[in-house]
Scaffold this motif. Structure first.
Motif, PDB file in Angstrom:
ATOM      1  N   GLU A 110      78.514  43.359  -1.701  1.00  0.00           N
ATOM      2  CA  GLU A 110      79.415  44.028  -0.752  1.00  0.00           C
ATOM      3  C   GLU A 110      80.503  43.034  -0.340  1.00  0.00           C
ATOM      4  OE1 GLU A 110      77.043  45.448   2.456  1.00  0.00           O
ATOM      5  OE2 GLU A 110      76.028  46.917   1.186  1.00  0.00           O
ATOM      6  N   LYS A 111      81.699  43.582  -0.204  1.00  0.00           N
ATOM      7  CA  LYS A 111      82.819  42.721   0.228  1.00  0.00           C
ATOM      8  C   LYS A 111      82.588  42.351   1.682  1.00  0.00           C
ATOM      9  CE  LYS A 111      86.221  44.664  -2.918  1.00  0.00           C
ATOM     10  NZ  LYS A 111      87.386  45.571  -3.044  1.00  0.00           N
ATOM     11  N   PRO A 112      82.995  41.223   2.196  1.00  0.00           N
ATOM     12  CA  PRO A 112      83.727  40.221   1.406  1.00  0.00           C
ATOM     13  C   PRO A 112      82.784  39.290   0.635  1.00  0.00           C
ATOM     14  CG  PRO A 112      83.565  39.514   3.672  1.00  0.00           C
ATOM     15  CD  PRO A 112      82.903  40.839   3.616  1.00  0.00           C
ATOM     16  N   VAL A 113      83.335  38.709  -0.460  1.00  0.00           N
ATOM     17  CA  VAL A 113      82.572  37.731  -1.226  1.00  0.00           C
ATOM     18  C   VAL A 113      82.518  36.427  -0.414  1.00  0.00           C
ATOM     19  CG1 VAL A 113      82.566  36.354  -3.336  1.00  0.00           C
ATOM     20  CG2 VAL A 113      83.198  38.766  -3.408  1.00  0.00           C
ATOM     21  N   THR A 114      81.330  35.823  -0.351  1.00  0.00           N
ATOM     22  CA  THR A 114      81.148  34.608   0.452  1.00  0.00           C
ATOM     23  C   THR A 114      80.517  33.512  -0.406  1.00  0.00           C
ATOM     24  OG1 THR A 114      78.951  35.317   1.070  1.00  0.00           O
ATOM     25  CG2 THR A 114      80.728  35.955   2.559  1.00  0.00           C
TER      26      THR A 114
ATOM     27  N   ARG B 532      86.267  50.619   5.053  1.00  0.00           N
ATOM     28  CA  ARG B 532      85.685  49.297   4.940  1.00  0.00           C
ATOM     29  C   ARG B 532      86.581  48.315   4.160  1.00  0.00           C
ATOM     30  NH1 ARG B 532      81.997  46.030   3.087  1.00  0.00           N
ATOM     31  NH2 ARG B 532      80.863  44.896   4.696  1.00  0.00           N
ATOM     32  N   ALA B 536      86.656  44.538   5.175  1.00  0.00           N
ATOM     33  CA  ALA B 536      86.101  43.529   4.271  1.00  0.00           C
ATOM     34  C   ALA B 536      87.117  42.414   4.040  1.00  0.00           C
ATOM     35  CB  ALA B 536      85.713  44.190   2.952  1.00  0.00           C
ATOM     36  N   MET B 539      87.158  40.178   7.087  1.00  0.00           N
ATOM     37  CA  MET B 539      85.960  39.342   7.103  1.00  0.00           C
ATOM     38  C   MET B 539      86.072  38.216   6.076  1.00  0.00           C
ATOM     39  SD  MET B 539      83.161  42.349   7.515  1.00  0.00           S
ATOM     40  CE  MET B 539      81.677  41.403   7.323  1.00  0.00           C
ATOM     41  N   GLY B 540      86.606  38.536   4.891  1.00  0.00           N
ATOM     42  CA  GLY B 540      86.747  37.529   3.831  1.00  0.00           C
ATOM     43  C   GLY B 540      87.724  36.421   4.234  1.00  0.00           C
ATOM     44  N   ASP B 543      86.285  34.203   6.834  1.00  0.00           N
ATOM     45  CA  ASP B 543      85.303  33.329   6.172  1.00  0.00           C
ATOM     46  C   ASP B 543      86.005  32.123   5.537  1.00  0.00           C
ATOM     47  OD1 ASP B 543      82.569  32.829   5.040  1.00  0.00           O
ATOM     48  OD2 ASP B 543      83.628  33.175   3.141  1.00  0.00           O
TER      49      ASP B 543
END
Lengths: 134, 582
Positions: A110-114, B532, B536, B539-540, B543
């Motif tokens: 699932e996004k986001p990629v971490t 989403r 997303a 959030m990315g 991060d």
């Protein structure tokens, strides 16, 4: 290296994030980015048969969707050359379920990629040998 | 008895004239009245005897000139002498031979040298008497034989110890079908019917006694006979025997049994039958009432004698019944309409009665009432009527199509819904099984017919199914069919009653709801992706800022991207909120 890394996503920000993480996690410094799945297919067709592909695939794209891409890939010989990581913003269980029916799908993210996601990718048994430190 | 004054008639067969004269003299001494004739040889003797058979005595001298063998002479004379006593006259030398002649049938022998008047007279008298007694004996034996043989009653003689047949009469042969020869090889046990043990027992206990009993015998043809036996011990030809008289009582036994059955039947009819029979006098008082009244109305028949009929009849029915009773006299029998009658418990029972006027019959001398309790029937009829009325009302009130299908005839009946809902004219349509089949939707046809077959063949009481049924205009309606199978008393399917509900509207609603659900699911999926996606991204990017700051050249660009994505997310959420409100 015989493993080519492909990012297939129409969202530039997503691509930007994924490229950064790939580099930082030493997966690749130069992934091949495709805004459209059909371009990616064309590229794969043009490559030698000996090459293997790590493909980060988005589902929801205009034109050819991630599912359409998988269906095309399914028709090709030597399917174990393709290591597909599904990357989606959706959190729907139905999509995860559907993905499990394709043999070349190695992971569903699932996004986001971490960083965590990248570690999972490197640990996939079929491709982990490409990332062993010398 | 011999009478002295009866005229004696004597034939003397004697060649010696002197001897003849001597005999004549002796006789003259003893008898005042006698006739004497002389034959001097056998030839003459034969002539005399053949012409006159009625000599009181024949005196025979053994030495005749024309006969050599004395034995032959004696026997021939005895034959000719018939009923006359024969007395042999011999010389002393022939004494032994004289004695021997006695065993051939000669009445006496006299030694010529010893004859005196009195000896001769005595011998004649004894000989005649002996002859007479012997003839009587013979006659009596003949009579007895006739009695045995000609008796219309079957008789036989058995050996007392072995029970073998020694003699059997004609009647016995006729009754049992065995010939005399067959009988004489048989034993009485051969006549006993299978399983018959009385004969053996009685015989063992009374071997030398008279006994009588009844026993079952079997004829040669296998026919079963009931026989009354009377058996007495006798001596037969020197053997211990018993003579048995058999009386065939088969017809009597059967008649008795028939009578017994007929009495039982009559008793059962009167006492345990479902009909009550009573005799009523002209004032409507009971003079007789059958015992069955006890079972049917729980009334003691003995307490009813003399009571008035109308004491028991419901006051509301009395007038009606009296009206009918007036017809008696004109008509021999009158059937009364059903009326209420008080039973022993004080409850009202419905009765049905036929009255017969037998006042002229001296054995009856009254009105005979033949009544039957029909309460149950009346109640059933009432229930049936109510149930039919209810059914009628329900069929009219319901919007369902009510179907009544006769399995055997194929005939179908419907309520008004067939025209109101499905548009078929009840006047112009012939409703039957094949008409119905033609109205089923082709895609449902096989399934519905299979269900119908299963219901009938396996006697499944209730059916519940959905299908499409054609209307008169050719369009189809979705129906819910609830059917019920009716069977006859032995369980064979006779009819199917179906309640058929039009569920087209409901079906369409459900279909619309299902379609709309499917659309909603699709929308939800898209929304989850659309909503989403910017989230997303944010959030990315955060991060990256947090964990990879050292490798990022352009932080401002990342922050811009966070802002753009946040605005995009805000826009999407507002859009959803707006859509939900409108």
């Amino acid at each position: 290296m015989n493993l080519k890394v492909l990012i297939i996503d129409d969202d530039e920000v997503v691509v930007f994030i994924q490229k950064k993480l790939m580099a930082n996690n030493e997966i690749t410094d130069c992934p091949l980015v495709f805004k459209s799945a059909s371009y990616a297919l064309d590229f794969i067709d043009s490559e030698e048969d000996s090459k293997e592909f790590l493909i980060l695939l988005d589902i929801n794209m205009p034109g050819m969707s991630g599912w359409d891409f998988l269906d095309e890939l399914n028709t090709k010989p030597n399917k174990d050359r393709y290591h597909v990581i599904m990357v989606t913003s959706s959190v729907e269980q139905r999509d995860k379920e559907k993905a499990s029916h394709y043999c070349m799908v190695r992971e569903f993210l699932e996004k986001p990629v971490t960083n965590e996601s990248c570690r999972k990718i490197k640990d996939i048994p079929e491709i982990s040998h490409f990332f062993v430190k010398v | 008895m011999f009478e002295e004054n009866e005229e004696l008639k004597i034939l003397v067969i004697e060649d010696n004239y002197g001897d003849f004269v001597l005999i004549q003299e002796y006789l003259t001494d003893e008898y005042s009245n006698f006739k004497i004739e002389r034959a001097e040889n056998f030839k003459n003797a034969r002539k005399f005897l053949e012409d006159n058979g009625d000599y009181s005595a024949v005196l025979l001298d053994l030495s005749l000139p024309d006969v050599d063998v004395p034995e032959k002479l004696v026997k021939e004379v005895l034959d000719l002498a018939n009923s006359s006593a024969v007395i042999v006259l011999t010389g002393y030398a022939d004494k032994g031979f004289g004695m021997k002649t006695l065993s051939w049938g000669v009445s006496d022998y006299l030694l010529k040298d010893e004859i005196t008047s009195s000896i001769l007279a005595k011998s004649i008298r004894y000989s005649r008497e002996r002859k007479r007694v012997r003839r009587q004996l013979e006659e009596s034996e003949k009579k007895y034989r006739n009695l045995f043989d000609a008796s219309p009653m079957p008789m036989w003689v058995l050996d007392r110890n072995s029970l073998e047949f020694l003699n059997v009469n004609t009647a016995a042969m006729e009754l049992y079908g065995y010939s005399r020869q067959e009988f004489l090889k048989m034993n009485i046990r051969d006549l006993w019917a299978e399983g018959e043990t009385t004969g053996e027992e009685i015989w063992k206990n009374n071997i030398n006694e008279f006994f009588s009993f009844q026993i079952k015998h079997c004829t040669k043809e296998g026919e079963l006979l009931y026989i009354e036996i009377e058996s007495s011990p006798i001596t037969f030809d020197g053997r211990d025997a018993r003579v048995t008289l058999a009386h065939d009582v088969t017809a009597k036994v059967e008649a008795e049994r028939e009578l017994f059955h007929s009495q039982q039947r009559f008793k059962a009819l009167v006492q345990d039958g479902s009909d009550m029979i009573s005799i009523i006098d002209e004032n409507f008082r009971y003079s007789y009432i059958s015992p069955s009244v006890k079972n049917i109305l729980d009334v003691d028949p003995e307490n009813m004698g003399g009571r008035n009929v109308f004491d028991f009849i419901h006051p509301g029915d009395e007038v009606r019944i009296r009206k009918y009773l007036k017809f008696l006299g004109n008509k021999k029998t009158v059937q009364l309409p059903s009326y209420r009658y008080k039973n022993g418990e004080g409850e009202w029972r419905w009765l049905e009665t036929i009255m017969s006027d037998l006042r002229d019959d001296p054995a009856v001398g009254g009105l005979v009432a033949n009544s039957r309790d029909i309460t149950q029937f009346i109640n059933q009829e009432k229930e049936l009527r109510e149930s039919l009325e209810r059914y009628d009302i329900v069929a009219k009130a319901t919007s369902d199509l009510i179907m009544d299908y006769n399995i055997e005839s194929g005939e179908m009946k419907f309520n008004e819904a067939i025209s109101e809902i499905f548009g078929y004219s009840t006047e112009n349509t012939e409703f039957n099984g094949s008409w119905w089949d033609s109205k089923l939707h082709p895609d449902d046809f096989a399934r519905i017919k299979a269900q119908e077959r299963e219901m009938i063949e396996k006697s499944r009481k209730v059916g519940h199914t959905e299908y499409r049924l054609a209307c008169a205009d050719g369009s189809y309606k979705y129906v819910l069919d609830r059917s019920y199978l009716l069977t006859d008393s032995s369980g064979n399917p006779t009819r199917i009653i179906g309640s058929i509900q039009d569920i087209t509207d409901r079906y369409n609603y459900i279909k619309a709801i299902e379609d709309s659900n499917e659309r909603l699911r699709e929308i939800a999926w898209t929304q989850s992706h659309v909503v989403r996606a910017p989230l997303a991204r944010i959030m990315g990017l955060i991060d990256l800022l947090k964990n990879h700051r050292e490798n990022i050249e352009n932080v401002a660009e990342i922050l811009d991207n966070i802002l753009i994505s946040s605005k995009e997310l805000d826009k999407v959420i507002r859009k959803i909120a707006n859509r939900t409100e409108s």
